[in-house]
Design a protein around this motif. Structure first.
Motif, PDB file in Angstrom:
ATOM      1  N   SER A  22       0.850  -1.194   0.000  1.00  0.00           N
ATOM      2  CA  SER A  22       0.000   0.000   0.000  1.00  0.00           C
ATOM      3  C   SER A  22       0.886   1.245   0.000  1.00  0.00           C
ATOM      4  O   SER A  22       1.981   1.239   0.569  1.00  0.00           O
ATOM      5  CB  SER A  22      -0.936   0.003   1.211  1.00  0.00           C
ATOM      6  N   CYS A  46      -0.753  -0.040  -4.587  1.00  0.00           N
ATOM      7  CA  CYS A  46      -1.810   0.957  -4.709  1.00  0.00           C
ATOM      8  C   CYS A  46      -1.303   2.258  -4.122  1.00  0.00           C
ATOM      9  O   CYS A  46      -0.334   2.286  -3.358  1.00  0.00           O
ATOM     10  CB  CYS A  46      -3.100   0.508  -4.021  1.00  0.00           C
ATOM     11  N   ASP A  47      -1.942   3.356  -4.490  1.00  0.00           N
ATOM     12  CA  ASP A  47      -1.571   4.667  -3.980  1.00  0.00           C
ATOM     13  C   ASP A  47      -2.729   5.616  -4.246  1.00  0.00           C
ATOM     14  O   ASP A  47      -3.617   5.329  -5.056  1.00  0.00           O
ATOM     15  CB  ASP A  47      -0.293   5.175  -4.664  1.00  0.00           C
ATOM     16  N   VAL A  70      -6.681   3.369   1.053  1.00  0.00           N
ATOM     17  CA  VAL A  70      -6.727   2.217   1.962  1.00  0.00           C
ATOM     18  C   VAL A  70      -7.816   2.334   3.013  1.00  0.00           C
ATOM     19  O   VAL A  70      -8.220   1.329   3.613  1.00  0.00           O
ATOM     20  CB  VAL A  70      -5.372   1.993   2.668  1.00  0.00           C
ATOM     21  N   MET A  76     -10.586  -1.254  -1.201  1.00  0.00           N
ATOM     22  CA  MET A  76      -9.736  -2.390  -0.852  1.00  0.00           C
ATOM     23  C   MET A  76     -10.317  -3.713  -1.337  1.00  0.00           C
ATOM     24  O   MET A  76      -9.575  -4.603  -1.775  1.00  0.00           O
ATOM     25  CB  MET A  76      -9.496  -2.423   0.661  1.00  0.00           C
ATOM     26  N   ASN A  95       1.885  -3.242   4.724  1.00  0.00           N
ATOM     27  CA  ASN A  95       0.930  -2.219   5.133  1.00  0.00           C
ATOM     28  C   ASN A  95       1.685  -0.912   5.362  1.00  0.00           C
ATOM     29  O   ASN A  95       2.059  -0.570   6.486  1.00  0.00           O
ATOM     30  CB  ASN A  95       0.226  -2.651   6.425  1.00  0.00           C
ATOM     31  N   ALA A  97       0.789   2.372   3.926  1.00  0.00           N
ATOM     32  CA  ALA A  97       0.086   3.652   3.786  1.00  0.00           C
ATOM     33  C   ALA A  97      -0.092   4.357   5.130  1.00  0.00           C
ATOM     34  O   ALA A  97      -0.392   3.732   6.152  1.00  0.00           O
ATOM     35  CB  ALA A  97      -1.278   3.435   3.135  1.00  0.00           C
ATOM     36  N   GLY A 124      -6.904   1.486   7.752  1.00  0.00           N
ATOM     37  CA  GLY A 124      -6.391   1.045   6.455  1.00  0.00           C
ATOM     38  C   GLY A 124      -5.583  -0.238   6.566  1.00  0.00           C
ATOM     39  O   GLY A 124      -5.667  -1.116   5.698  1.00  0.00           O
ATOM     40  N   GLN A 125      -4.802  -0.364   7.630  1.00  0.00           N
ATOM     41  CA  GLN A 125      -4.013  -1.582   7.816  1.00  0.00           C
ATOM     42  C   GLN A 125      -4.919  -2.770   8.127  1.00  0.00           C
ATOM     43  O   GLN A 125      -4.695  -3.890   7.652  1.00  0.00           O
ATOM     44  CB  GLN A 125      -2.967  -1.380   8.908  1.00  0.00           C
ATOM     45  N   CYS A 128      -6.570  -3.883   4.799  1.00  0.00           N
ATOM     46  CA  CYS A 128      -5.639  -4.644   3.958  1.00  0.00           C
ATOM     47  C   CYS A 128      -5.438  -6.048   4.509  1.00  0.00           C
ATOM     48  O   CYS A 128      -5.446  -7.034   3.751  1.00  0.00           O
ATOM     49  CB  CYS A 128      -4.307  -3.913   3.841  1.00  0.00           C
TER      50      CYS A 128
END
Length: 266
Positions: A22, A46-47, A70, A76, A95, A97, A124-125, A128
């Motif tokens: 991420s 991804c970004d 994220v 996601m 992870n 981001a 976000g983590q 993911c």
């Protein structure tokens, strides 16, 4: 080249190792992608920034790069479905981001800024890991590396949302290490220190403005708290990630590993 030396630093990474990163288009994430690709991994990133994604895709047309946030469950779900279709499975999740979050006294921080920082840096983590775990189980095991921070070890005055999120990453890491270990999935956290680059410069500048100090004096104050008296580089962090994904990291799990020159306090 992918690293300052343009050569591998670790031998033995499985050829074609399938890794999702991420925020992999710039900064630490890009350094990780560069190094893993150099070591033969197949990378899917991804970004949230299209320009850096385009740069990545131009340099690495054989690897995948998609626009996604994220903190969005929908993004996601879509991205990990794409990753499974492209890669055929997954061996590693990075992870990476995160956002710096606001700088200010607790009573001054806007609730929306608090929520955004937690959403990206912690939720976000979780998202993911939520979508990656079934793929890692199907592969018979793998590795997750969660990006925390020295702020996840020390309290960080005037950076409350960031520190809270990064402490949360440690809890997430230790919990997932226990939950996923029986599936041969290793989960570790990396705690970068003061990492040179535009993001850290912005953090130092914001703190300097808050205290009414020149930027150079504020930067010196930061380094006085580091035993080695220097910043680390994105390459340093990428090297630790590469180690953790290699066979040399086979029995490391549930750990919080500082890549920081020994930050003594914040």
């Amino acid at each position: 080249m992918a690293t300052p030396t343009g050569r591998k630093i670790i031998d033995g990474i499985k050829p074609g190792l399938r890794v999702f990163i991420s925020a992999g288009a710039s900064g630490i994430g890009r350094a990780i992608a560069d190094m893993l690709i150099l070591h033969g991994a197949k990378v899917f990133i991804c970004d949230v920034a299209q320009g850096p994604l385009n740069d990545f895709q131009k340099e690495y047309p054989g690897h995948s790069a998609v626009l996604a946030d994220v903190s969005s469950e929908g993004d996601m779900a879509r991205v990990f479905a794409d990753a499974k279709a492209v890669l055929g499975g997954l061996d590693g999740l990075i992870n990476n981001a995160g956002v710096a979050g606001p700088t200010g006294a607790v009573e001054e921080i806007a609730i929306a800024d608090w929520r955004r920082c937690i959403d990206v840096c912690l939720t976000g983590q979780f998202l993911c890991a939520h979508f990656a775990a079934p793929m890692l189980k199907e592969a018979g095991g793998g590795a997750i590396v969660n990006m925390s921070s020295v702020a996840g070890r020390h309290g960080y005055a005037f950076r409350t949302p960031y520190a809270a999120a990064k402490f949360g990453v440690i809890g997430l890491t230790q919990s997932l290490a226990k939950e996923l270990g029986p599936h041969n999935i290793r989960v570790n956290a990396i705690l970068p220190g003061i990492v040179e680059g535009p993001r850290m410069e912005a953090v130092i500048r914001a703190r300097a403005e808050q205290l009414g100090l020149p930027y150079d004096e504020m930067a010196e104050r930061y380094l006085e708290k580091v035993s080695l008296r220097r910043m680390v580089t994105p390459h340093d962090v990428a090297a630790m990630v590469t180690f953790l994904l290699s066979p040399m990291g086979d029995n490391l799990s549930g750990q919080s590993l500082g890549v920081d020159g020994n930050v003594e306090t914040l």
